[in-house]
Design a protein around this motif. Structure first.
Motif, PDB file in Angstrom:
ATOM      1  N   UNK A   1       0.799  -1.232   0.000  1.00 55.17           N
ATOM      2  CA  UNK A   1       0.000   0.000   0.000  1.00 55.17           C
ATOM      3  C   UNK A   1       0.829   1.278   0.000  1.00 55.17           C
ATOM      4  N   UNK A   2       2.135   1.171  -0.132  1.00 53.62           N
ATOM      5  CA  UNK A   2       2.999   2.365  -0.098  1.00 53.62           C
ATOM      6  C   UNK A   2       2.947   3.063  -1.451  1.00 53.62           C
ATOM      7  N   UNK A   3       2.141   4.097  -1.554  1.00 55.99           N
ATOM      8  CA  UNK A   3       1.981   4.855  -2.799  1.00 55.99           C
ATOM      9  C   UNK A   3       3.137   5.842  -2.938  1.00 55.99           C
ATOM     10  N   UNK A   4       3.771   5.846  -4.118  1.00 57.09           N
ATOM     11  CA  UNK A   4       4.900   6.731  -4.378  1.00 57.09           C
ATOM     12  C   UNK A   4       4.814   7.264  -5.800  1.00 57.09           C
ATOM     13  N   UNK A   5       5.646   8.269  -6.075  1.00 58.34           N
ATOM     14  CA  UNK A   5       5.793   8.787  -7.435  1.00 58.34           C
ATOM     15  C   UNK A   5       7.242   9.179  -7.639  1.00 58.34           C
ATOM     16  N   UNK A   6       7.739   8.946  -8.854  1.00 61.49           N
ATOM     17  CA  UNK A   6       9.039   9.456  -9.271  1.00 61.49           C
ATOM     18  C   UNK A   6       8.808  10.367 -10.463  1.00 61.49           C
ATOM     19  N   UNK A   7       9.598  11.432 -10.530  1.00 60.94           N
ATOM     20  CA  UNK A   7       9.402  12.425 -11.573  1.00 60.94           C
ATOM     21  C   UNK A   7      10.745  12.946 -12.034  1.00 60.94           C
ATOM     22  N   UNK A   8      10.817  13.324 -13.302  1.00 56.56           N
ATOM     23  CA  UNK A   8      11.992  14.018 -13.822  1.00 56.56           C
ATOM     24  C   UNK A   8      11.530  15.097 -14.787  1.00 56.56           C
ATOM     25  N   UNK A   9      12.324  16.180 -14.846  1.00 54.08           N
ATOM     26  CA  UNK A   9      11.993  17.339 -15.673  1.00 54.08           C
ATOM     27  C   UNK A   9      13.243  17.770 -16.421  1.00 54.08           C
ATOM     28  N   UNK A  10      13.057  18.152 -17.683  1.00 54.72           N
ATOM     29  CA  UNK A  10      14.138  18.697 -18.496  1.00 54.72           C
ATOM     30  C   UNK A  10      13.517  19.757 -19.397  1.00 54.72           C
ATOM     31  N   UNK A  11      13.586  20.999 -18.970  1.00 52.49           N
ATOM     32  CA  UNK A  11      12.933  22.066 -19.715  1.00 52.49           C
ATOM     33  C   UNK A  11      11.440  21.815 -19.761  1.00 52.49           C
ATOM     34  N   UNK A  12      10.875  21.769 -20.972  1.00 52.44           N
ATOM     35  CA  UNK A  12       9.450  21.499 -21.126  1.00 52.44           C
ATOM     36  C   UNK A  12       9.106  20.020 -21.143  1.00 52.44           C
ATOM     37  N   UNK A  13      10.127  19.160 -21.093  1.00 54.09           N
ATOM     38  CA  UNK A  13       9.875  17.720 -21.073  1.00 54.09           C
ATOM     39  C   UNK A  13       9.781  17.243 -19.632  1.00 54.09           C
ATOM     40  N   UNK A  14       8.821  16.387 -19.367  1.00 56.55           N
ATOM     41  CA  UNK A  14       8.677  15.855 -18.017  1.00 56.55           C
ATOM     42  C   UNK A  14       8.018  14.481 -18.077  1.00 56.55           C
ATOM     43  N   UNK A  15       8.249  13.708 -17.030  1.00 54.78           N
ATOM     44  CA  UNK A  15       7.634  12.389 -16.921  1.00 54.78           C
ATOM     45  C   UNK A  15       7.467  12.041 -15.456  1.00 54.78           C
ATOM     46  N   UNK A  16       6.346  11.435 -15.138  1.00 53.91           N
ATOM     47  CA  UNK A  16       6.058  10.968 -13.789  1.00 53.91           C
ATOM     48  C   UNK A  16       5.574   9.532 -13.863  1.00 53.91           C
ATOM     49  N   UNK A  17       6.070   8.718 -12.946  1.00 55.60           N
ATOM     50  CA  UNK A  17       5.611   7.344 -12.780  1.00 55.60           C
ATOM     51  C   UNK A  17       5.058   7.202 -11.374  1.00 55.60           C
ATOM     52  N   UNK A  18       3.873   6.639 -11.266  1.00 52.92           N
ATOM     53  CA  UNK A  18       3.252   6.400  -9.962  1.00 52.92           C
ATOM     54  C   UNK A  18       3.062   4.914  -9.769  1.00 52.92           C
ATOM     55  N   UNK A  19       3.093   4.493  -8.520  1.00 52.59           N
ATOM     56  CA  UNK A  19       2.857   3.085  -8.240  1.00 52.59           C
ATOM     57  C   UNK A  19       3.006   2.774  -6.768  1.00 52.59           C
ATOM     58  N   UNK A  20       3.149   1.495  -6.495  1.00 50.36           N
ATOM     59  CA  UNK A  20       3.355   1.038  -5.128  1.00 50.36           C
ATOM     60  C   UNK A  20       4.795   0.591  -4.971  1.00 50.36           C
ATOM     61  N   UNK A  21       5.345   0.858  -3.800  1.00 60.08           N
ATOM     62  CA  UNK A  21       6.757   0.583  -3.555  1.00 60.08           C
ATOM     63  C   UNK A  21       6.942  -0.479  -2.486  1.00 60.08           C
ATOM     64  N   UNK A  22       8.004  -1.234  -2.669  1.00 59.55           N
ATOM     65  CA  UNK A  22       8.456  -2.194  -1.670  1.00 59.55           C
ATOM     66  C   UNK A  22       9.951  -2.033  -1.513  1.00 59.55           C
ATOM     67  N   UNK A  23      10.438  -2.307  -0.320  1.00 60.09           N
ATOM     68  CA  UNK A  23      11.866  -2.237  -0.050  1.00 60.09           C
ATOM     69  C   UNK A  23      12.442  -3.633  -0.227  1.00 60.09           C
ATOM     70  N   UNK A  24      13.452  -3.734  -1.077  1.00 54.05           N
ATOM     71  CA  UNK A  24      14.107  -5.013  -1.361  1.00 54.05           C
ATOM     72  C   UNK A  24      15.516  -4.997  -0.778  1.00 54.05           C
ATOM     73  N   UNK A  25      15.887  -6.111  -0.153  1.00 53.72           N
ATOM     74  CA  UNK A  25      17.189  -6.185   0.511  1.00 53.72           C
ATOM     75  C   UNK A  25      18.068  -7.321   0.009  1.00 53.72           C
ATOM     76  N   UNK A  26      17.527  -8.218  -0.802  1.00 54.15           N
ATOM     77  CA  UNK A  26      18.318  -9.368  -1.252  1.00 54.15           C
ATOM     78  C   UNK A  26      19.553  -8.876  -2.014  1.00 54.15           C
ATOM     79  N   UNK A  27      20.730  -9.407  -1.700  1.00 55.54           N
ATOM     80  CA  UNK A  27      21.962  -8.935  -2.350  1.00 55.54           C
ATOM     81  C   UNK A  27      21.926  -8.968  -3.878  1.00 55.54           C
TER      82      UNK A  27
END
Length: 146
Positions: free
Chosen positions: A70-96
């Protein structure tokens, strides 16, 4: 390929392979947003975005404070007028092996491999929504003497 990413058109995945710093937004237990700069790698085929970080970070604590899946997150990047966002659910992974793979992906995108860190974990985001505008022209360098 993730349906959400594929629906964004040509250039969207390529934009996520260019060198850009990004932001990650997680939700604190009180419901307020926590936004921090990060490096992000995107596996469009698997529909997963990854962020490497330390297990003691606030972003990891925010994800772990959520109910599993249920951990809702978003990642975003911007470059001038270009932009992108990804939304979803996150999990923390620890396996080497998962951490090593994420570090290699980071190295490929950002041109450097971080030093080994026994505290390193991966925030793995299952992409549920992709949006953005990447067809704008890349910004040109401006000479301040102009």
């Amino acid at each position: 390929m993730s349906t959400e990413i594929r629906n964004q058109g040509d250039g969207y995945v390529e934009f996520w392979h260019e060198y850009h710093l990004c932001t990650l937004t997680t939700v604190r237990p009180d419901g307020s947003p926590h936004v921090v700069p990060v490096g992000v790698t995107v596996d469009a085929v698997a529909g997963i975005a990854r962020v490497i970080t330390r297990k003691s970070s606030k972003k990891v604590a925010n994800i772990l404070a959520s109910q599993p899946g249920q951990a809702r997150v978003a990642v975003c990047q911007v470059d001038g007028g270009r932009w992108a966002t990804l939304e979803g659910t996150a999990e923390v992974r620890t396996h080497p092996d998962v951490v090593s793979d994420a570090v290699a992906r980071y190295g490929s995108r950002y041109g450097r491999t971080p030093a080994p860190d026994p505290e390193r974990v991966v925030i793995e985001i299952t992409i549920e929504r992709a949006m953005g505008h990447v067809d704008a022209p890349k910004p040109r360098a401006v000479n301040v003497a102009e």
